[in-house]
Scaffold this motif. Sequence first.
Motif, short mmCIF file in Angstrom:
data_model
loop_
_atom_site.label_atom_id
_atom_site.label_comp_id
_atom_site.label_asym_id
_atom_site.label_seq_id
_atom_site.Cartn_x
_atom_site.Cartn_y
_atom_site.Cartn_z
N ARG A 107 0.83 -1.21 0.00
CA ARG A 107 0.00 0.00 0.00
C ARG A 107 0.86 1.26 0.00
O ARG A 107 0.60 2.22 0.72
CB ARG A 107 -0.95 0.00 1.20
CG ARG A 107 -1.96 -1.15 1.18
CD ARG A 107 -2.92 -1.07 2.34
NE ARG A 107 -2.25 -1.23 3.60
CZ ARG A 107 -1.89 -2.41 4.11
NH1 ARG A 107 -2.16 -3.52 3.44
NH2 ARG A 107 -1.28 -2.49 5.28
N LYS A 108 1.90 1.23 -0.87
CA LYS A 108 2.76 2.39 -1.06
C LYS A 108 2.46 3.01 -2.42
O LYS A 108 2.13 2.32 -3.38
CB LYS A 108 4.25 2.01 -1.00
CG LYS A 108 4.66 1.16 0.19
CD LYS A 108 4.59 1.92 1.50
CE LYS A 108 5.10 1.06 2.65
NZ LYS A 108 4.97 1.73 3.96
N HIS A 109 2.59 4.32 -2.50
CA HIS A 109 2.41 5.04 -3.76
C HIS A 109 3.71 4.96 -4.56
O HIS A 109 4.80 5.05 -4.00
CB HIS A 109 2.08 6.51 -3.45
CG HIS A 109 1.65 7.29 -4.64
ND1 HIS A 109 0.35 7.29 -5.11
CD2 HIS A 109 2.35 8.10 -5.48
CE1 HIS A 109 0.27 8.07 -6.17
NE2 HIS A 109 1.47 8.57 -6.41
N THR A 110 3.62 4.78 -5.89
CA THR A 110 4.80 4.69 -6.74
C THR A 110 4.87 5.88 -7.70
O THR A 110 3.85 6.31 -8.25
CB THR A 110 4.82 3.38 -7.56
OG1 THR A 110 3.57 3.24 -8.25
CG2 THR A 110 5.04 2.20 -6.66
N VAL A 111 6.09 6.37 -7.89
CA VAL A 111 6.34 7.48 -8.81
C VAL A 111 7.53 7.08 -9.68
O VAL A 111 8.59 6.73 -9.16
CB VAL A 111 6.66 8.78 -8.06
CG1 VAL A 111 6.98 9.90 -9.06
CG2 VAL A 111 5.51 9.19 -7.17
N ALA A 112 7.36 7.14 -11.00
CA ALA A 112 8.44 6.82 -11.94
C ALA A 112 9.12 8.11 -12.37
O ALA A 112 8.46 9.07 -12.77
CB ALA A 112 7.89 6.08 -13.15
N GLU A 113 10.45 8.12 -12.29
CA GLU A 113 11.22 9.30 -12.67
C GLU A 113 11.78 9.13 -14.08
O GLU A 113 12.04 8.02 -14.54
CB GLU A 113 12.40 9.51 -11.71
CG GLU A 113 12.01 9.82 -10.28
CD GLU A 113 13.22 10.05 -9.41
OE1 GLU A 113 13.30 11.11 -8.77
OE2 GLU A 113 14.10 9.17 -9.37
N GLY A 114 11.98 10.26 -14.77
CA GLY A 114 12.68 10.25 -16.05
C GLY A 114 11.89 9.67 -17.21
O GLY A 114 12.49 9.07 -18.11
N ILE A 115 10.58 9.82 -17.23
CA ILE A 115 9.77 9.33 -18.36
C ILE A 115 9.99 10.28 -19.55
O ILE A 115 9.73 11.48 -19.45
CB ILE A 115 8.28 9.28 -18.00
CG1 ILE A 115 8.07 8.36 -16.77
CG2 ILE A 115 7.45 8.80 -19.18
CD1 ILE A 115 6.64 8.34 -16.28
N GLU A 116 10.48 9.71 -20.65
CA GLU A 116 10.80 10.55 -21.80
C GLU A 116 10.13 10.09 -23.09
O GLU A 116 10.11 10.84 -24.08
CB GLU A 116 12.32 10.60 -22.00
CG GLU A 116 13.07 11.22 -20.82
CD GLU A 116 14.56 11.30 -21.06
OE1 GLU A 116 15.01 10.83 -22.13
OE2 GLU A 116 15.28 11.84 -20.20
N THR A 117 9.59 8.89 -23.13
CA THR A 117 8.99 8.38 -24.37
C THR A 117 7.59 7.85 -24.10
O THR A 117 7.25 7.48 -22.97
CB THR A 117 9.85 7.26 -24.98
OG1 THR A 117 9.81 6.12 -24.11
CG2 THR A 117 11.30 7.71 -25.16
#
Length: 708
Positions: free
Chosen positions: A640-650
């Motif tokens: 039950r943790k929130h996820t954030v993806a860094e460096g999305i470029e495509t």
Amino acid sequence: MFLLFVLCALVPILTAWIFSFEPWALLAATLLVCLISSTQILRSLHPLDALMEGTRRVAARDFASRVQVHSRDEFQELATSFNRMSDSLRVQFAALEALSEIDSLILASPGIEVILETLLNHVRKVTGCACVSVTLIDPDEQGHGRVYLHDGESGVERDIKRITIHGDLRELADAEAAALLDLRGEKDIPAYAVHVADRGALWALVQPVRGAQGVTAILTLGHREIPQDQVVRGSFARNFADRLAVAINSLEREERLYRQAHYDDLTGLPNRQLFKDRLLHEIARCSRANEQLALLYIDLDNFKRVNDTLGHGAGDELLRFAARRLDESIKRSDTVARLGGDEFVVVLGALLDPDEAGKAADRLLTELSRPLTIRGRDFQPRASIGIALYPGDGATPEELLKNADTAMYRAKEDGRARATFFEAHMNERAQERWSLETGLHRALQLRQFVLHYQPQFGLANGVVSGVEALIRWNCPVHGQRPPTQFIPAAEESGLIADIGEWVLNEACEQFQHWQREGTSIPRISINVSAGQLRNKQFTNRVGEALTRFNVPPWALELEITESVLLAGDEQTTQTLAGLAQLGVSIALDDFGTGYSSLSYLRRFPVDVIKIDRSFVSDIPDNPDACAIATAVVAMARSLRKHTVAEGIETEAQLEFLRTLGCDSGQGYLFSKAVPAEELRHILQNPPAAVRPQAVELAVRTTRQRASN
């Protein structure tokens, strides 16, 4: 004397009787009385004159002459007593003179061996013992000691081996006064008395010497006959023992003061002051002999990470390991010292060839890199070494230190774990580094730092979920500089804590401004250093910033790295618990790049997991990166943790992350970090990739692929 008394008593009787006879009889009686009286008076005056002369000699401190009276009466007894008093005064004056001389020696501080030689010589003369010894207790190894002996023939012996006196020391600690030992029996002789027994002593008067830490020495007087005046001799022994205690305490105090001034408390190595003294001496010697020397400047690689991950106690342990390995790897004639922090220096003298310095540096690197265990964790230290040579690279300690330090930084820039010789052009790089640190101080004072904000969007609905505040430096000389160009220097210089506090207040103030103007941003995220978390006041400062700018706690997110959690030190744990109780969110940044462990997510109050850009950049083409991203998202969802993806470029990366069910993302596909005034425009005109129709199309495409 008795006869004179009788005659004097009879004079009146004889006179009365004589008056009844002829005058010639009266004259004869008178002459008889005078003769007897003069004879007795002369016999009394001779002893009195001898006693008076003896008194004058004693007053002049001539105790050797004796008063000779052979009258076999009270005068002879008085003369005998007078001679005993003279002997006693002689011994007492000799003791006082000896103690005075010892006191003068103690004030002059010539060294313990000189004091002992004088003391033992005086003890033997004053007490008349056959031999005398002092056993000094080793302060670094209680229960062991070294013996100094005076036997009256060969003087003081200094080359006696160390002895063990564990049990004897405990027994002496309880003794109140000097004790008399019989050395003739079958019982084992105490170790401290063996040497006087070997010199023919049959009895030993033992006086413990006490200091602040207990028994510091043992004074042993050896006698061939049982001493008749044990009390008096014991008193003298106690007086000499008191002086010895003062001498030992004085020398120990001077030794402590000297070590405090010249040696490092943590490692026991020479400190900067003693190192400079020795380097000056070695430079002077090499100048006279026309020789070279090398100065090796050693810095442990990634030492800060050890402090951040394992705590300062582990860092101290690593420094002690490094110091011991360096000290054991150099020649006795060379010098190793600790300058401070994780910096060491080694002076190699009498070099015939500069290559010798390079070979020595390689040996030190090999020795330092041997694996070790710190607090139950296996660790392999590394170091970088800079080498400066005398006289080519400098003629003074300051020049050699500066140039060796410059070479060491070049070794770090070239990949660390290596040794580099100084070259003249390196000074330009050192000047740049110094200018950078100076510029950071000025930037903080002149408010040259600014915050840019990179938006984060929900991948499922395209709605902004927060912003990350990223620092920039508006440098008057080099223009705007990203954090990668100055944050490492800020950490090394110790400015990172002040910069971090500025970021906290600036971000909270900006969030307040957005709220007032109606810009809807759910959460603002800032990066926090390990040093801030170890500050006991950090939680209070966060609370003060929230109150001052009216920011709700749930709207502030603090990003920490995995290395902070790996440390697990008590203060960091307490700070994280306090922040969670305050209500702010904790995000784990760069997850998967360090010492990832599920135990962190269980032990610490982590709310958000950020997938590092190094994984995002390789998806969807790299199967390993895809597998890691998939595992992280699945794990976070189960916890039950929130996820954030860094460096999305495509678009491909975005679609893959949506398929996984990643909650939010940020990157150049959406927006780079921009000033606060530009962020409102971006939020009013969302990027195409996160507009509702694009999100709906992506979700529909994802569902179709899943059904197929």
